[in-house]
Enzyme design. Structure first.
Site, PDB file in Angstrom:
ATOM      1  N   ASP A 269     -10.961  -0.279  51.450  1.00 20.33           N
ATOM      2  CA  ASP A 269     -11.563   0.920  52.030  1.00 20.33           C
ATOM      3  C   ASP A 269     -10.562   2.069  52.022  1.00 20.33           C
ATOM      4  OD1 ASP A 269     -13.626   2.315  53.778  1.00 20.33           O
ATOM      5  OD2 ASP A 269     -11.903   2.302  55.122  1.00 20.33           O
TER       6      ASP A 269
ATOM      7  N   GLU B 131     -15.351  -3.050  48.088  1.00 18.82           N
ATOM      8  CA  GLU B 131     -14.074  -2.592  48.654  1.00 18.82           C
ATOM      9  C   GLU B 131     -13.011  -3.674  48.520  1.00 18.82           C
ATOM     10  OE1 GLU B 131     -15.851   0.473  52.053  1.00 18.82           O
ATOM     11  OE2 GLU B 131     -15.280  -1.568  52.606  1.00 18.82           O
TER      12      GLU B 131
END
Length: 226
Positions: A49, A121
């Site tokens: 992320d 992610e």
């Protein structure tokens, strides 16, 4: 360590061959299958992320050197939110490479936005740890490239846009009400209605409440003068 055939095929679609294949295995393992001997992808998701955020923020700055923070922020949010990550995951068929527990697999986990977004992610983090930031950046820019170039000046998600419109009209925030549910217990379809205090409303159905809310908000926005 050898990769299973589905992971080898995924590497071809991803455009990266791992020198540390255990990272890819971890990135594609959902918590429903984790155990004492198998790590899930949650820690990698946390790192990925941040890597994605840095690459996208820099790309947006480079793309439009005159844009204010007020314009850059909604573009950034649109490109890094879970739905965008899941969309990229679908593009490279990440779902077919995921390792899921039986219950999650039976409930359609390979197509769930949250699972796909988190796994995307995690894969980004795996690339970063395997080959460094420059390679991770290259992969992200390749996969997100068209989306970055098409980022709109107002890229806010529909729920945010609808709420801001309602506030501008001196209305309370919109309400989102579940008005129906269908399908089997392991794969429900939610019908959500977005409601404004002036009586305006629109409904939409999706496999997650969050997605149905966004779709309902988008339909309601079409009815109002934004």
């Amino acid at each position: 360590m050898k990769l299973a055939s589905e992971l080898k095929d995924f590497c071809e679609r991803l455009g990266h061959q791992f020198s540390q294949p255990e990272l890819l295995i971890e990135a594609t393992t959902h918590s429903s299958l984790s155990s004492a001997t198998r790590s899930d992808n949650q820690r990698l998701e946390f790192l990925g992320d941040r890597v994605l955020a840095l690459v996208i923020a820099q790309a947006l700055l480079n793309k439009d050197k005159e844009a204010s923070e007020g314009l850059l922020a909604p573009r950034f949010n649109a490109l890094v939110r879970k739905e965008a990550c899941a969309d990229v995951a679908v593009q490279i068929d990440l779902g077919s490479a995921l390792k899921l527990g039986r219950s999650e697999m039976l409930s359609g986990g390979r197509k769930k936005i949250a699972i796909l977004g988190d796994a995307m992610e995690a894969v980004i983090a795996a690339i970063y740890l395997d080959a460094g930031f420059d390679v991770a950046e290259e992969v992200i820019l390749r996969l997100w490239g068209g989306r970055i170039n098409a980022a709109k000046d107002d890229a806010r998600d529909p729920k945010t846009t609808l709420q801001e419109w309602a506030q501008g009209q001196k209305m309370p925030p919109p309400k989102y009400v579940e008005i129906g549910r269908s399908g089997p217990d392991h794969a429900p379809i939610f019908e959500i209605e977005a409601q404004l205090s002036n009586g305006g409303s629109a409904s939409a159905s999706a496999s997650s409440k969050r997605q149905a809310q966004q779709m309902a908000a988008a339909k309601l926005l079409e009815q109002v003068d934004t």
